[in-house]
Scaffold this motif. Structure first.
Motif, PDB file in Angstrom:
ATOM      1  N   UNK A  89      -9.943 -12.982  19.487  1.00 24.42           N
ATOM      2  CA  UNK A  89     -10.480 -14.224  20.052  1.00 24.42           C
ATOM      3  C   UNK A  89     -11.117 -14.024  21.421  1.00 24.42           C
ATOM      4  N   UNK A  90     -10.765 -12.944  22.127  1.00 21.76           N
ATOM      5  CA  UNK A  90     -11.382 -12.685  23.429  1.00 21.76           C
ATOM      6  C   UNK A  90     -12.654 -11.862  23.319  1.00 21.76           C
ATOM      7  N   UNK A  91     -13.117 -11.595  22.074  1.00 23.05           N
ATOM      8  CA  UNK A  91     -14.369 -10.884  21.875  1.00 23.05           C
ATOM      9  C   UNK A  91     -14.227  -9.378  21.757  1.00 23.05           C
ATOM     10  N   UNK A  92     -13.008  -8.843  21.913  1.00 20.55           N
ATOM     11  CA  UNK A  92     -12.798  -7.407  21.814  1.00 20.55           C
ATOM     12  C   UNK A  92     -12.247  -7.044  20.441  1.00 20.55           C
ATOM     13  N   UNK A  93     -12.533  -5.820  19.993  1.00 26.25           N
ATOM     14  CA  UNK A  93     -11.978  -5.323  18.741  1.00 26.25           C
ATOM     15  C   UNK A  93     -10.667  -4.603  19.011  1.00 26.25           C
ATOM     16  N   UNK A  94      -9.687  -4.862  18.132  1.00 28.41           N
ATOM     17  CA  UNK A  94      -8.404  -4.184  18.222  1.00 28.41           C
ATOM     18  C   UNK A  94      -7.919  -3.860  16.817  1.00 28.41           C
ATOM     19  N   UNK A  95      -6.960  -2.960  16.736  1.00 30.67           N
ATOM     20  CA  UNK A  95      -6.410  -2.593  15.443  1.00 30.67           C
ATOM     21  C   UNK A  95      -5.486  -3.669  14.893  1.00 30.67           C
ATOM     22  N   UNK A  96      -5.553  -3.878  13.591  1.00 34.70           N
ATOM     23  CA  UNK A  96      -4.664  -4.812  12.897  1.00 34.70           C
ATOM     24  C   UNK A  96      -3.967  -4.041  11.780  1.00 34.70           C
ATOM     25  N   UNK A  97      -2.649  -3.917  11.873  1.00 37.45           N
ATOM     26  CA  UNK A  97      -1.900  -3.182  10.867  1.00 37.45           C
ATOM     27  C   UNK A  97      -1.712  -3.995   9.596  1.00 37.45           C
ATOM     28  N   UNK A  98      -1.901  -3.353   8.449  1.00 38.99           N
ATOM     29  CA  UNK A  98      -1.775  -4.010   7.148  1.00 38.99           C
ATOM     30  C   UNK A  98      -0.896  -3.153   6.248  1.00 38.99           C
ATOM     31  N   UNK A  99       0.047  -3.820   5.554  1.00 44.18           N
ATOM     32  CA  UNK A  99       1.015  -3.088   4.743  1.00 44.18           C
ATOM     33  C   UNK A  99       0.825  -3.274   3.248  1.00 44.18           C
ATOM     34  N   UNK A 100      -0.014  -4.221   2.850  1.00 42.02           N
ATOM     35  CA  UNK A 100      -0.203  -4.486   1.426  1.00 42.02           C
ATOM     36  C   UNK A 100      -0.989  -5.759   1.229  1.00 42.02           C
ATOM     37  N   UNK A 101      -0.954  -6.275   0.006  1.00 35.21           N
ATOM     38  CA  UNK A 101      -1.654  -7.526  -0.273  1.00 35.21           C
ATOM     39  C   UNK A 101      -0.795  -8.419  -1.161  1.00 35.21           C
ATOM     40  N   UNK A 156       0.848  -1.183   0.000  1.00 36.12           N
ATOM     41  CA  UNK A 156       0.000   0.000   0.000  1.00 36.12           C
ATOM     42  C   UNK A 156       0.892   1.244   0.000  1.00 36.12           C
ATOM     43  N   UNK A 157       0.366   2.327  -0.523  1.00 33.21           N
ATOM     44  CA  UNK A 157       1.110   3.591  -0.501  1.00 33.21           C
ATOM     45  C   UNK A 157       1.381   4.022   0.938  1.00 33.21           C
ATOM     46  N   UNK A 158       0.423   3.730   1.823  1.00 32.37           N
ATOM     47  CA  UNK A 158       0.585   3.996   3.248  1.00 32.37           C
ATOM     48  C   UNK A 158       0.025   2.811   4.022  1.00 32.37           C
ATOM     49  N   UNK A 159       0.663   2.470   5.129  1.00 33.24           N
ATOM     50  CA  UNK A 159       0.163   1.370   5.955  1.00 33.24           C
ATOM     51  C   UNK A 159      -1.232   1.704   6.474  1.00 33.24           C
ATOM     52  N   UNK A 160      -2.034   0.669   6.648  1.00 30.38           N
ATOM     53  CA  UNK A 160      -3.406   0.840   7.110  1.00 30.38           C
ATOM     54  C   UNK A 160      -3.603   0.072   8.416  1.00 30.38           C
ATOM     55  N   UNK A 161      -4.622   0.476   9.149  1.00 30.82           N
ATOM     56  CA  UNK A 161      -5.023  -0.251  10.343  1.00 30.82           C
ATOM     57  C   UNK A 161      -6.532  -0.433  10.295  1.00 30.82           C
ATOM     58  N   UNK A 162      -6.975  -1.662  10.465  1.00 32.00           N
ATOM     59  CA  UNK A 162      -8.410  -1.943  10.481  1.00 32.00           C
ATOM     60  C   UNK A 162      -8.773  -2.542  11.831  1.00 32.00           C
ATOM     61  N   UNK A 163      -9.985  -2.302  12.255  1.00 31.21           N
ATOM     62  CA  UNK A 163     -10.462  -2.881  13.510  1.00 31.21           C
ATOM     63  C   UNK A 163     -11.041  -4.255  13.223  1.00 31.21           C
ATOM     64  N   UNK A 164     -10.548  -5.248  13.945  1.00 25.76           N
ATOM     65  CA  UNK A 164     -11.061  -6.607  13.777  1.00 25.76           C
ATOM     66  C   UNK A 164     -11.338  -7.201  15.141  1.00 25.76           C
ATOM     67  N   UNK A 165     -12.281  -8.114  15.176  1.00 29.57           N
ATOM     68  CA  UNK A 165     -12.568  -8.822  16.418  1.00 29.57           C
ATOM     69  C   UNK A 165     -11.407  -9.744  16.752  1.00 29.57           C
ATOM     70  N   UNK A 201      -5.191 -16.680  24.532  1.00 26.17           N
ATOM     71  CA  UNK A 201      -4.567 -15.786  23.567  1.00 26.17           C
ATOM     72  C   UNK A 201      -5.622 -14.862  22.959  1.00 26.17           C
ATOM     73  N   UNK A 202      -5.169 -13.733  22.418  1.00 28.10           N
ATOM     74  CA  UNK A 202      -6.106 -12.735  21.868  1.00 28.10           C
ATOM     75  C   UNK A 202      -5.874 -12.587  20.368  1.00 28.10           C
ATOM     76  N   UNK A 203      -5.811 -13.709  19.659  1.00 27.15           N
ATOM     77  CA  UNK A 203      -5.519 -13.699  18.224  1.00 27.15           C
ATOM     78  C   UNK A 203      -6.541 -12.858  17.457  1.00 27.15           C
ATOM     79  N   UNK A 204      -6.087 -12.090  16.455  1.00 24.40           N
ATOM     80  CA  UNK A 204      -7.030 -11.347  15.617  1.00 24.40           C
ATOM     81  C   UNK A 204      -7.716 -12.258  14.618  1.00 24.40           C
TER      82      UNK A 204
END
Length: 272
Positions: A165-177, A154-163, A247-250
């Motif tokens: 494993x403990x049921x809470x949403x947290x940010x997940x950083x993504x750099x491309x595909x 990606x031109x700039x890194x992104x962060x998306x909110x994902x659930x 564990x709190x896996x995304x």
């Protein structure tokens, strides 16, 4: 070169043998004293305002960018190998579990920080999950699941909110595909970049929750200079939360659920 050396070299180059060796090493790592099976709890300090976690010795309090641990002789806690009687300030642990600073009777007490929240993890080699472990069910190597791909940053890194494993949403950083082909159809997975340049994807497929765990991890090696990368689903991994619920896996981000069955790699924890 001797005949034995030639045979040994051919064996080392055999992808099936290499995969089998990888699988055996992976199983040994999971079953090790401080592998994921030994995690018996993740305790967020905000849930224990008095500082006392019933299952964990010592008194634990968050204080800005550190955790303050207070212990007496009865807690039998050591820090950096020395008995702790008094107070010490701890930062988040980043070393391997067996090198974490705090220990009590063989248990490693690991300091964790996520999005500004502090927690203590308790890794116990005597955990029930470790005693009950019978292995990892995995599909034998098949070269059809080794696919050439291309990494598109990606031109700039992104962060998306994902659930998580403990049921809470947290940010997940993504750099491309990573884009790759399966049976003549293009697919893609959003990935993060690890510190060593390798890639990391959280993905699901049509087998998830049925013939395999509900999601898995994939860790392709660092892309070449031209962006080319090998996508090897034979080395799809169960996430840590498949081995211990603490564990709190995304979960997979939007777009990372493939409309294909990935009948490869680790599938589930073997039943007793």
């Amino acid at each position: 070169m001797s005949t034995d050396d030639t045979a040994r070299g051919a064996l080392d180059a055999d992808p099936r043998q290499e995969w089998q060796h990888w699988h055996e090493q992976r199983t040994a790592a999971v079953a090790s004293s401080y592998g994921p099976l030994s995690l018996t709890g993740t305790y967020w300090l905000s849930d224990f305002p008095e500082g006392r976690i019933p299952a964990v010795p010592g008194l634990w309090r968050a204080d800005g960018d550190e955790v303050v641990l207070t212990a007496g002789a009865e807690d039998a806690i050591t820090v950096d190998g020395a008995p702790l009687i008094g107070t010490v300030r701890l930062a988040a642990d980043h070393a391997p579990i067996h090198e974490s600073r705090a220990e009590s009777a063989g248990r490693r007490l690991v300091v964790l920080r996520r999005e500004g929240e502090w927690a203590v993890r308790d890794f116990d080699p005597e955990s029930e999950a470790r005693r009950a472990f019978r292995g990892i069910e995995a599909t034998p190597y098949d070269e059809k699941w080794v696919r050439p791909g291309v990494f598109r940053p990606y031109a700039e890194s992104r962060s998306v909110r994902v659930e998580n494993a403990d049921g809470k949403e947290r940010g997940l950083g993504l750099a491309g595909e990573v884009v790759f082909d399966l049976d003549g159809t293009d697919h893609s997975l959003q990935v993060a970049i690890e510190d060593d340049g390798s890639l990391w994807a959280v993905f699901a497929d049509t087998s998830s929750g049925k013939d395999s765990y509900r999601f898995r991890f994939l860790r392709p090696a660092a892309p070449a200079a031209d962006g080319s990368v090998t996508v090897d689903f034979n080395r799809a991994l169960l996430p840590p939360c498949a081995f211990a619920a603490h564990f709190i896996c995304p979960f997979p981000p939007p777009g990372n659920t493939l409309d294909a069955e990935i009948a490869a790699g680790e599938r589930r924890v073997a039943e007793a």
